[in-house]
Design an enzyme around this catalytic site. Structure first.
Site, mmCIF file in Angstrom:
data_model
loop_
_atom_site.group_PDB
_atom_site.id
_atom_site.type_symbol
_atom_site.label_atom_id
_atom_site.label_comp_id
_atom_site.label_asym_id
_atom_site.label_seq_id
_atom_site.Cartn_x
_atom_site.Cartn_y
_atom_site.Cartn_z
ATOM 1 N N SER A 265 53.907 47.280 41.578
ATOM 2 C CA SER A 265 54.040 46.880 40.178
ATOM 3 C C SER A 265 53.572 45.438 39.995
ATOM 4 O O SER A 265 52.428 45.122 40.318
ATOM 5 C CB SER A 265 55.484 47.097 39.712
ATOM 6 O OG SER A 265 55.585 47.069 38.310
ATOM 7 N N ASP B 186 52.753 57.165 34.127
ATOM 8 C CA ASP B 186 53.600 55.989 34.334
ATOM 9 C C ASP B 186 53.962 55.371 32.986
ATOM 10 O O ASP B 186 53.097 54.876 32.257
ATOM 11 C CB ASP B 186 52.841 54.974 35.196
ATOM 12 C CG ASP B 186 53.702 53.793 35.644
ATOM 13 O OD1 ASP B 186 54.678 53.471 34.951
ATOM 14 O OD2 ASP B 186 53.375 53.202 36.685
ATOM 15 N N HIS C 205 56.851 55.699 37.386
ATOM 16 C CA HIS C 205 56.656 54.338 37.896
ATOM 17 C C HIS C 205 57.286 54.224 39.282
ATOM 18 O O HIS C 205 58.502 54.184 39.429
ATOM 19 C CB HIS C 205 57.268 53.316 36.945
ATOM 20 C CG HIS C 205 56.880 51.901 37.282
ATOM 21 N ND1 HIS C 205 55.570 51.467 37.222
ATOM 22 C CD2 HIS C 205 57.613 50.834 37.713
ATOM 23 C CE1 HIS C 205 55.508 50.195 37.585
ATOM 24 N NE2 HIS C 205 56.735 49.795 37.892
#
Length: 324
Positions: A139, A265, A293
């Site tokens: 991320s 996502d 995610h």
């Protein structure tokens, strides 16, 4: 393109099940050894080391956490345990203020920060000069890793992976204001606001809008415009998103790097997906249909799911290490 087998079972095709369940289940915790790395500006970050029970084979897997992540985040524990199974040393790079103790300075971390990663690698390569390194950025940490690799070529880094990274920060900021994604935004923003208020109490001289009511901030754009940008040398949220997004820098990466996005996502805008022309010849891109995610559930049962990401990352890393 790079083909991976990351398909979920029927019950995990919902992106929110994938995202939330993967973070909530109870996983074993690696036997971490903590190390405080003193930084050149007088601040610190905390690294966490997990050593294999078998004889180490001189490979280190360095993991860079996502926004507000730490060594106990499930995606970190999954990869640390998998690396240890292979005889690798796992190391977790935890961002300033994310290891359970507030950092010393006003500056914390942001999506474009690469100096702390650089200092982590300088420390590790001095401590383990004969080891090969693989790096995974998740991320926000994946965006940072993309930035770092675009500027640096390190001989001990043999492969890297960027997982579910907001490579276009503006589009991801916008995506998190839509539909159910607002829930994730609120959860993260609430955590960031608590830290910001504590920081501003410690540093009342900070150069921000003195009329700002932090409690009224509800979106990432507002937080980044009023807090992240002025505290880290950006003119505005727009300036921060433009300069910190890693997507325009991917074409400069010279280290073998696997980049993975999930189409479903909820944290990502469509603009994160790079075109072939935006990737260097060392970038291997995989666009996955499902996974949420950093979820990547591939089987098992809802109360005992199995995950596909870590075995696939290990396969990629082993392929690259074999070429060395």
């Amino acid at each position: 393109m790079y083909n991976l087998n990351l398909r979920p079972p029927w019950w995990a095709k919902n992106p929110h099940i994938n995202t939330i369940l993967s973070g909530l289940i109870n996983l074993p915790t690696p036997a971490y050894e903590n190390y405080r790395l003193e930084l050149t500006d007088g601040d610190f970050i905390d690294l966490a080391f997990s050593y294999p029970s078998s004889t180490p084979n001189k490979v280190i897997a360095l993991m860079i956490t996502g926004l507000e992540g730490n060594k106990d985040s499930n995606y970190i524990k999954r990869m640390a345990l998998k690396a240890n199974e292979k005889g690798w040393i796992a190391v977790v790079h935890q961002h300033r203020g994310c290891s359970g103790e507030d950092n010393r300075h006003l500056k914390t971390y942001h999506s474009g920060e690469i100096q702390d990663i650089s200092q982590t690698l300088q420390h590790l390569t001095r401590a383990f000069p004969q080891h090969k390194f693989v790096i995974i950025g998740y991320s926000l940490g994946g965006n940072q890793l993309g930035q770092y690799l675009s500027y640096s070529v390190h001989p001990q880094i043999r492969a890297a992976a960027i997982v579910c990274a907001p490579l276009d920060l503006a589009s991801c900021s916008s995506a998190l204001t839509q539909g159910a994604a607002k829930i994730y935004q609120k959860h993260l923003i609430d955590s960031l606001k608590i830290k910001a208020k504590n920081k501003l109490k410690k540093f009342p001289q900070a150069q921000i809008n003195t009329q700002l009511d932090i409690d009224k901030i509800t979106t990432f754009w507002e937080f980044d415009h009023h807090i992240t940008a002025p505290l880290h040398g950006f003119k505005s949220a727009f300036d921060y998103y433009q300069r910190a997004s890693a997507k325009p820098r991917l074409k400069y990466i010279k280290t073998p790097c696997l980049i993975i996005h999930n189409v479903d996502d909820p944290f990502m805008g469509k603009e994160v997906i790079p075109s072939k022309q935006e990737l260097s010849h060392q970038c291997y891109y995989h666009k996955n249909q499902y996974g949420g995610h950093i979820g990547f559930i591939c089987g098992g049962l809802p109360w005992r799911p199995e995950f596909s990401l870590e075995p696939q990352l290990m396969q990629f890393f082993q392929e690259q290490l074999a070429l060395c």
